[in-house]
Scaffold this motif. Structure first.
Motif, short mmCIF file in Angstrom:
data_model
loop_
_atom_site.label_atom_id
_atom_site.label_comp_id
_atom_site.label_asym_id
_atom_site.label_seq_id
_atom_site.Cartn_x
_atom_site.Cartn_y
_atom_site.Cartn_z
N ALA A 6 0.84 -0.90 0.10
CA ALA A 6 0.15 -0.17 -0.21
C ALA A 6 0.80 1.14 0.03
CB ALA A 6 -0.90 0.14 1.15
N PHE A 7 2.03 1.18 0.62
CA PHE A 7 3.03 2.38 0.47
C PHE A 7 3.26 2.78 -0.80
CE2 PHE A 7 4.17 0.74 4.97
CZ PHE A 7 3.41 1.76 5.77
N THR A 8 3.25 1.82 -1.81
CA THR A 8 3.79 2.25 -2.96
C THR A 8 2.80 2.42 -3.87
OG1 THR A 8 4.05 -0.12 -3.70
CG2 THR A 8 6.04 1.32 -2.79
N VAL A 9 1.52 2.08 -3.61
CA VAL A 9 0.32 2.02 -4.92
C VAL A 9 -0.71 3.12 -4.27
CG1 VAL A 9 0.74 -0.21 -5.70
CG2 VAL A 9 -0.88 -0.04 -3.86
N LEU A 10 -0.83 3.32 -2.96
CA LEU A 10 -2.14 4.33 -2.79
C LEU A 10 -1.37 5.67 -2.41
CD1 LEU A 10 -4.12 2.00 0.07
CD2 LEU A 10 -4.53 2.60 -2.39
N PRO A 11 -2.35 6.65 -2.67
CA PRO A 11 -1.73 8.05 -2.57
C PRO A 11 -1.48 8.27 -1.03
CG PRO A 11 -3.59 7.96 -4.01
CD PRO A 11 -3.46 6.45 -3.45
N GLN A 12 -0.54 8.97 -0.91
CA GLN A 12 -0.52 9.23 0.56
C GLN A 12 -1.38 9.97 1.41
OE1 GLN A 12 2.97 8.87 1.83
NE2 GLN A 12 1.85 8.99 3.61
N ASP A 13 -2.47 10.86 0.96
CA ASP A 13 -3.48 11.26 1.59
C ASP A 13 -4.30 10.07 2.19
OD1 ASP A 13 -4.14 11.23 -1.24
OD2 ASP A 13 -6.18 12.40 -0.44
N LEU A 14 -4.47 9.22 1.19
CA LEU A 14 -5.12 7.95 1.52
C LEU A 14 -4.61 7.19 2.46
CD1 LEU A 14 -7.06 7.27 -1.80
CD2 LEU A 14 -7.92 8.54 0.02
N GLN A 15 -3.31 6.96 2.33
CA GLN A 15 -2.74 6.09 3.36
C GLN A 15 -2.68 6.67 4.65
OE1 GLN A 15 1.56 5.33 2.45
NE2 GLN A 15 1.03 5.51 0.46
N ASP A 16 -2.82 8.02 4.74
CA ASP A 16 -2.66 8.77 6.12
C ASP A 16 -4.20 8.62 6.76
OD1 ASP A 16 -0.12 9.36 5.79
OD2 ASP A 16 -0.68 11.51 5.12
N ARG A 17 -5.52 8.93 5.86
CA ARG A 17 -6.62 9.04 6.21
C ARG A 17 -7.41 7.57 6.46
NH1 ARG A 17 -10.79 10.30 2.63
NH2 ARG A 17 -9.02 11.25 1.23
N CYS A 18 -6.96 6.62 5.63
CA CYS A 18 -7.56 5.10 5.72
C CYS A 18 -6.74 4.18 6.51
CB CYS A 18 -8.01 4.77 4.39
SG CYS A 18 -8.86 5.97 3.50
#
Length: 162
Positions: free
Chosen positions: A96-108
């Motif tokens: 997920a660290f490489t495929v998801l946008p940072q803002d979604l990583q942080d929020r979800c």
């Protein structure tokens, strides 16, 4: 907000009880490499498995035939050190660290730290609907495939139940 045109595959990772996202463009090929190694019957067959996306933990550099791993000896993937130690295949929850946008990583998701395998992103299953909808709004193609995600993670690797 940027628009992406990437295809992601995701699913429920049983071992971590969370959602995992991976690049759909390589996930099937990576899973095939994992399965090919798991299906090898001898050390010789295991050494010959071609890896494009992963490294082969049964290779000569890790298990020399002179040390009891002759090509004609029976192969059991669960006896490979990197597999037994949980280092192969790589932890699927890191993707997920490489495929998801940072803002979604942080929020979800929530960054989890492990002593041996490094950090991973824990994404609660309960957040699936909102996260998938937001990815689709941003132009991502998103497909759920729990079996593929668990195969990428090596869940039940070498088990008759796999």
């Amino acid at each position: 907000m940027t628009t992406q045109h990437q295809h992601l595959v995701y699913g429920h990772a049983t071992a971590h009880d969370c959602l995992v996202f991976a690049d759909a463009g390589t996930a099937t090929e990576e899973a095939a490499e994992i399965q090919a190694l798991a299906d090898a019957r001898t050390w010789g067959e295991a050494r010959q498995v071609r890896m494009t996306h992963l490294w082969n933990p049964a290779g000569r550099e890790y298990h020399d035939p002179k040390d009891g791993y002759a090509d004609d000896m029976p192969f059991d993937i669960t006896e490979v050190g990197a597999v037994a130690d949980g280092n192969w295949p790589p932890m699927v929850t890191k993707r997920a660290f490489t495929v998801l946008p940072q803002d979604l990583q942080d929020r979800c998701g929530k960054r989890q730290v492990t002593v041996h395998d490094g950090d991973y992103l824990e994404i609660p299953v309960a957040g699936e609907g909102g996260l998938v909808a937001e990815l689709r709004e941003r132009g991502y193609e998103v497909t759920r495939d729990d079996a593929l995600i668990n195969q990428l993670g090596g869940f039940r690797l070498g088990s008759p139940a796999a």
